[in-house]
Design a protein around this motif. Structure first.
Motif, PDB file in Angstrom:
ATOM      1  N   UNK A   1       0.834  -1.209   0.000  1.00  0.00           N
ATOM      2  CA  UNK A   1       0.000   0.000   0.000  1.00  0.00           C
ATOM      3  C   UNK A   1       0.865   1.254   0.000  1.00  0.00           C
ATOM      4  N   UNK A   2       1.932   1.251   0.803  1.00  0.00           N
ATOM      5  CA  UNK A   2       2.791   2.430   0.898  1.00  0.00           C
ATOM      6  C   UNK A   2       3.527   2.713  -0.413  1.00  0.00           C
ATOM      7  N   UNK A   3       3.954   1.664  -1.104  1.00  0.00           N
ATOM      8  CA  UNK A   3       4.780   1.844  -2.295  1.00  0.00           C
ATOM      9  C   UNK A   3       3.989   1.899  -3.602  1.00  0.00           C
ATOM     10  N   UNK A   4       2.857   1.162  -3.653  1.00  0.00           N
ATOM     11  CA  UNK A   4       2.130   1.053  -4.912  1.00  0.00           C
ATOM     12  C   UNK A   4       0.653   1.420  -4.822  1.00  0.00           C
ATOM     13  N   UNK A   5       0.142   1.530  -3.620  1.00  0.00           N
ATOM     14  CA  UNK A   5      -1.271   1.816  -3.452  1.00  0.00           C
ATOM     15  C   UNK A   5      -2.079   0.556  -3.206  1.00  0.00           C
ATOM     16  N   UNK A   6      -3.284   0.756  -2.681  1.00  0.00           N
ATOM     17  CA  UNK A   6      -4.120  -0.369  -2.271  1.00  0.00           C
ATOM     18  C   UNK A   6      -4.503  -1.290  -3.423  1.00  0.00           C
ATOM     19  N   UNK A   7      -4.656  -0.742  -4.615  1.00  0.00           N
ATOM     20  CA  UNK A   7      -5.130  -1.561  -5.734  1.00  0.00           C
ATOM     21  C   UNK A   7      -4.125  -2.624  -6.154  1.00  0.00           C
ATOM     22  N   UNK A   8      -2.884  -2.503  -5.708  1.00  0.00           N
ATOM     23  CA  UNK A   8      -1.855  -3.468  -6.096  1.00  0.00           C
ATOM     24  C   UNK A   8      -1.791  -4.671  -5.171  1.00  0.00           C
ATOM     25  N   UNK A   9      -2.535  -4.657  -4.059  1.00  0.00           N
ATOM     26  CA  UNK A   9      -2.371  -5.701  -3.051  1.00  0.00           C
ATOM     27  C   UNK A   9      -2.731  -7.085  -3.592  1.00  0.00           C
ATOM     28  N   UNK A  10      -3.814  -7.200  -4.370  1.00  0.00           N
ATOM     29  CA  UNK A  10      -4.200  -8.511  -4.907  1.00  0.00           C
ATOM     30  C   UNK A  10      -3.090  -9.096  -5.769  1.00  0.00           C
ATOM     31  N   UNK A  11      -2.500  -8.266  -6.626  1.00  0.00           N
ATOM     32  CA  UNK A  11      -1.424  -8.735  -7.504  1.00  0.00           C
ATOM     33  C   UNK A  11      -0.207  -9.173  -6.708  1.00  0.00           C
ATOM     34  N   UNK A  12       0.176  -8.390  -5.713  1.00  0.00           N
ATOM     35  CA  UNK A  12       1.376  -8.723  -4.948  1.00  0.00           C
ATOM     36  C   UNK A  12       1.147  -9.957  -4.072  1.00  0.00           C
ATOM     37  N   UNK A  13      -0.064 -10.111  -3.568  1.00  0.00           N
ATOM     38  CA  UNK A  13      -0.366 -11.299  -2.776  1.00  0.00           C
ATOM     39  C   UNK A  13      -0.336 -12.543  -3.653  1.00  0.00           C
ATOM     40  N   UNK A  14      -0.797 -12.413  -4.885  1.00  0.00           N
ATOM     41  CA  UNK A  14      -0.703 -13.521  -5.837  1.00  0.00           C
ATOM     42  C   UNK A  14       0.762 -13.913  -6.050  1.00  0.00           C
ATOM     43  N   UNK A  15       1.609 -12.922  -6.285  1.00  0.00           N
ATOM     44  CA  UNK A  15       3.041 -13.195  -6.467  1.00  0.00           C
ATOM     45  C   UNK A  15       3.622 -13.897  -5.243  1.00  0.00           C
ATOM     46  N   UNK A  16       3.251 -13.419  -4.051  1.00  0.00           N
ATOM     47  CA  UNK A  16       3.793 -13.958  -2.801  1.00  0.00           C
ATOM     48  C   UNK A  16       3.396 -15.415  -2.611  1.00  0.00           C
ATOM     49  N   UNK A  17       2.130 -15.747  -2.881  1.00  0.00           N
ATOM     50  CA  UNK A  17       1.707 -17.135  -2.719  1.00  0.00           C
ATOM     51  C   UNK A  17       2.356 -18.042  -3.755  1.00  0.00           C
ATOM     52  N   UNK A  18       2.546 -17.581  -4.967  1.00  0.00           N
ATOM     53  CA  UNK A  18       3.223 -18.405  -5.971  1.00  0.00           C
ATOM     54  C   UNK A  18       4.635 -18.756  -5.511  1.00  0.00           C
ATOM     55  N   UNK A  19       5.288 -17.827  -4.832  1.00  0.00           N
ATOM     56  CA  UNK A  19       6.619 -18.084  -4.292  1.00  0.00           C
ATOM     57  C   UNK A  19       6.568 -18.958  -3.045  1.00  0.00           C
ATOM     58  N   UNK A  20       5.649 -18.658  -2.146  1.00  0.00           N
ATOM     59  CA  UNK A  20       5.618 -19.294  -0.829  1.00  0.00           C
ATOM     60  C   UNK A  20       5.090 -20.725  -0.867  1.00  0.00           C
TER      61      UNK A  20
ATOM     62  N   UNK B   1     -13.737 -17.972  -4.153  1.00  0.00           N
ATOM     63  CA  UNK B   1     -14.111 -16.636  -3.712  1.00  0.00           C
ATOM     64  C   UNK B   1     -14.834 -15.908  -4.835  1.00  0.00           C
ATOM     65  N   UNK B   2     -15.894 -15.181  -4.475  1.00  0.00           N
ATOM     66  CA  UNK B   2     -16.515 -14.264  -5.431  1.00  0.00           C
ATOM     67  C   UNK B   2     -15.669 -12.999  -5.438  1.00  0.00           C
ATOM     68  N   UNK B   3     -15.169 -12.541  -6.594  1.00  0.00           N
ATOM     69  CA  UNK B   3     -14.336 -11.330  -6.608  1.00  0.00           C
ATOM     70  C   UNK B   3     -15.057 -10.151  -5.971  1.00  0.00           C
ATOM     71  N   UNK B   4     -14.359  -9.431  -5.091  1.00  0.00           N
ATOM     72  CA  UNK B   4     -14.927  -8.261  -4.442  1.00  0.00           C
ATOM     73  C   UNK B   4     -14.783  -7.045  -5.344  1.00  0.00           C
ATOM     74  N   UNK B   5     -15.547  -6.002  -5.042  1.00  0.00           N
ATOM     75  CA  UNK B   5     -15.473  -4.777  -5.826  1.00  0.00           C
ATOM     76  C   UNK B   5     -14.046  -4.254  -5.836  1.00  0.00           C
ATOM     77  N   UNK B   6     -13.549  -3.904  -7.023  1.00  0.00           N
ATOM     78  CA  UNK B   6     -12.213  -3.349  -7.138  1.00  0.00           C
ATOM     79  C   UNK B   6     -11.126  -4.382  -7.280  1.00  0.00           C
ATOM     80  N   UNK B   7     -11.449  -5.672  -7.160  1.00  0.00           N
ATOM     81  CA  UNK B   7     -10.440  -6.717  -7.291  1.00  0.00           C
ATOM     82  C   UNK B   7     -10.351  -7.177  -8.742  1.00  0.00           C
ATOM     83  N   UNK B   8      -9.160  -7.617  -9.100  1.00  0.00           N
ATOM     84  CA  UNK B   8      -8.975  -8.235 -10.395  1.00  0.00           C
ATOM     85  C   UNK B   8      -8.043  -9.411 -10.211  1.00  0.00           C
ATOM     86  N   UNK B   9      -8.446 -10.592 -10.638  1.00  0.00           N
ATOM     87  CA  UNK B   9      -7.594 -11.752 -10.486  1.00  0.00           C
ATOM     88  C   UNK B   9      -6.442 -11.645 -11.480  1.00  0.00           C
TER      89      UNK B   9
END
Length: 226
Positions: A171-190, A211-219
């Motif tokens: 959130x600090x570096x890229x903004x809230x909208x990037x969290x889904x993408x970064x979490x995807x990257x993290x799980x692929x690694x972890x 999961x039903x995608x929430x408003x503002x999310x993009x898989x």
């Protein structure tokens, strides 16, 4: 107190709580005054003191309302028939979405970070999340899905801390909208280091389908085929 007065009191408490949470998330605890909360909520400062006694009381109520009670989300994933690692991944996306979009949830981490400035004992939500994660990892071990070298308790501690750090820094570096993408990257690694037979993309895709995608999310990423 009759039902009308009770409902009015509940509405007042809720409006004060939500106004305080928005301000705490935006300005921090020290940067928010009772007058700010009163103005944002449209209620009097007397109402703040009547329902919460102090700004510290409001901060404690905000943390308890979402941040310290999120393990209740885990009840959505209580079905023993579902693979535990998939449940853990799905749950993490629900939490990340709340951190990004729910004002009361968003205020929790900031208040926790500023806890030394708050004259009230805030509950430690990370212990609850670590327990919930340990339980899911232990179930994954029993099911034969966890790599032999992975120990549930210490691994859970690392995952919970890494997850909240990831959300905060993203959130600090890229903004809230990037969290889904970064979490995807993290799980692929972890996931590759957690699984007995690594299939991180498969686990991620199956978890997200639940999961039903929430408003503002993009898989994104491997889970969406990009």
């Amino acid at each position: 107190m009759d039902s009308t007065l009770q409902e009015r009191a509940r509405a007042t408490r809720r409006s004060l709580l939500e106004a305080a949470a928005l301000l705490f998330a935006e300005q921090g605890y020290a940067g928010t005054s009772v007058n700010d909360i009163s103005a944002r909520s449209g209620r009097t400062s007397g109402a703040v003191y009547f329902h919460y006694a102090s700004k510290e009381g409001l901060a404690l109520a905000v943390v308890k309302d979402r941040f310290a009670t999120w393990p209740g989300l885990a009840t959505r994933y209580a079905d023993r028939a579902e693979p535990p690692l998939e449940k853990l991944v799905a749950l993490s996306f629900d939490i990340a979405h709340a951190l990004a979009e729910d004002p009361v949830a968003r205020a929790g981490p900031r208040l926790w970070a500023e806890r030394d400035t708050i004259d009230a004992p805030l509950p430690d939500p990370f212990a609850l999340w670590t327990t919930a994660t340990t339980r899911l990892l232990a179930q994954a071990r029993t099911a034969g899905h966890l790599a032999d070298r992975v120990r549930p308790a210490p691994t859970a501690r690392s995952l919970v801390r890494a997850f909240f750090g990831l959300c905060t820094l993203t959130e600090a570096l890229e903004g809230r909208t990037a969290i889904t993408a970064r979490l995807t990257d993290w799980w692929l690694l972890t996931l590759g280091s957690l699984q007995q037979r690594p299939d991180p993309a498969g686990v991620l895709a199956r978890a997200l389908r639940r999961r039903a995608p929430r408003a503002g999310e993009r898989m994104v990423g491997a889970a969406s085929g990009e």
